[in-house]
Write a protein that holds these residues in place. Structure first.
Motif, mmCIF file in Angstrom:
data_model
loop_
_atom_site.group_PDB
_atom_site.id
_atom_site.type_symbol
_atom_site.label_atom_id
_atom_site.label_comp_id
_atom_site.label_asym_id
_atom_site.label_seq_id
_atom_site.Cartn_x
_atom_site.Cartn_y
_atom_site.Cartn_z
ATOM 1 N N LEU A 83 84.409 -35.044 61.234
ATOM 2 C CA LEU A 83 83.005 -34.632 61.325
ATOM 3 C C LEU A 83 82.809 -33.146 61.040
ATOM 4 N N GLY A 84 83.883 -32.389 60.989
ATOM 5 C CA GLY A 84 83.787 -30.965 60.702
ATOM 6 C C GLY A 84 83.475 -30.103 61.904
ATOM 7 N N ALA A 85 83.651 -30.654 63.109
ATOM 8 C CA ALA A 85 83.378 -29.865 64.314
ATOM 9 C C ALA A 85 84.458 -28.812 64.518
ATOM 10 N N GLN A 86 84.065 -27.642 64.931
ATOM 11 C CA GLN A 86 85.003 -26.540 65.170
ATOM 12 C C GLN A 86 84.907 -25.970 66.572
ATOM 13 N N ARG A 87 83.816 -26.272 67.279
ATOM 14 C CA ARG A 87 83.616 -25.748 68.633
ATOM 15 C C ARG A 87 83.306 -26.903 69.571
ATOM 16 N N LEU A 88 83.967 -26.919 70.712
ATOM 17 C CA LEU A 88 83.774 -27.979 71.699
ATOM 18 C C LEU A 88 83.479 -27.354 73.049
ATOM 19 N N LYS A 89 82.410 -27.814 73.684
ATOM 20 C CA LYS A 89 82.052 -27.375 75.027
ATOM 21 C C LYS A 89 82.321 -28.520 75.992
ATOM 22 N N THR A 90 83.023 -28.242 77.085
ATOM 23 C CA THR A 90 83.395 -29.287 78.017
ATOM 24 C C THR A 90 83.656 -28.698 79.393
ATOM 25 N N ALA A 91 83.613 -29.532 80.416
ATOM 26 C CA ALA A 91 83.956 -29.086 81.763
ATOM 27 C C ALA A 91 85.453 -29.211 82.022
ATOM 28 N N ARG A 92 86.203 -29.747 81.072
ATOM 29 C CA ARG A 92 87.635 -29.961 81.236
ATOM 30 C C ARG A 92 88.411 -28.794 80.611
ATOM 31 N N PRO A 93 89.361 -28.214 81.348
ATOM 32 C CA PRO A 93 90.102 -27.074 80.798
ATOM 33 C C PRO A 93 91.132 -27.458 79.741
#
Length: 262
Positions: A83-93
């Motif tokens: 999908l070309g995603a480069q940034r991920l925001k998550t509550a998991r470290p």
């Protein structure tokens, strides 16, 4: 197996991963789904797991993604690459295979009943329905949106906040003096039980007058009075500002970067 959210069963699994209203990533993901799941032209895509798997919710638009819950790491990493995603925001470290954690932000919550009210600075006017185009240009001229400062991202942001406010999923205020915007603060994700505050900005000429503090406290108190949990993610360097307003730190939100985004 990761599935595109299409059926009623998919929707139920997706939404079951968003039950934690104290998690700002879950609040943001829930609002993006509510606003854009029926609008293919928005660019948002939503994914979840198959029947019997641990529920998770994955939302992707362009280079950015939001993840709540635990997806299969290898499969999720492959999908995001496609999908070309480069940034991920998550509550998991813990990052996905091949990814790396590149940021950790402190999460703050308003105290029960809301923070103590702060008076508006003398001579300023509270605008609870400002021009969203004006707010967009104001934010892109400040420090809140410096990570993606370009015309295309400005247009996308403006389009999205218009859709969300029109659907009651966002509330954005400004503080003005003589017709000039001095500061803004907003709840850019509002669900039935939570509100996520973000994009707090004060113009340099008006700093030190209490504009942002008055706005943030007024917004938070309004949502607390409605029975909503109020949270925010503080960017580095401003954590002390929210502590002085009475907000309490509870946990972290993490930013992860794809291998090619070093």
């Amino acid at each position: 197996m990761i599935r595109l959210v299409e059926s009623a069963a998919d929707i139920a699994r997706f939404q079951s991963a968003l039950a934690d209203g104290s998690n700002p990533v879950a609040v943001e993901t829930a609002v993006r789904f509510a606003a854009f799941s029926g609008l293919p032209g928005s660019g948002w895509k939503f994914y979840t797991g198959g029947e019997g798997e641990e529920p998770f919710a994955l939302a992707v638009r362009g280079a950015s993604a939001l993840l709540c819950g635990s997806a299969d790491g290898e499969e999720a990493a492959l999908l995001l690459k496609v999908l070309g995603a480069q940034r991920l925001k998550t509550a998991r470290p813990d990052p996905l295979p091949g990814w790396r954690q590149n940021a950790a932000f402190r999460v703050f919550h308003a105290p029960a009943g809301g923070p103590k009210a702060r008076p508006l600075p003398e001579g300023f006017w509270l605008n609870e329905a400002p021009s969203l185009l004006g707010v967009t240009e104001f934010l892109w001229g400040g420090e809140s949106m410096t990570a993606h400062h370009d015309r295309r991202s400005t247009d996308t942001f403006y389009s999205e906040i218009c859709t969300m406010r029109n659907r009651g999923l966002a509330e954005i205020w400004t503080l003005e003096e003589s017709g000039v915007t001095a500061a803004t603060a907003g709840a850019y994700a509002v669900t039935g039980n939570a509100a996520l505050l973000s994009a707090v900005e004060t113009a340099p000429a008006f700093r030190g007058k209490g504009c942002a503090g008055a706005l943030v406290c007024a917004l938070a108190r309004q949502f607390c009075e409605q029975g909503k949990a109020v949270c925010l993610v503080a960017r580095p360097g401003v954590e002390g500002f929210y502590e002085k307003l009475g907000f309490e730190q509870r946990g972290l939100t993490y930013g992860h970067a794809a291998p090619e985004n070093d």
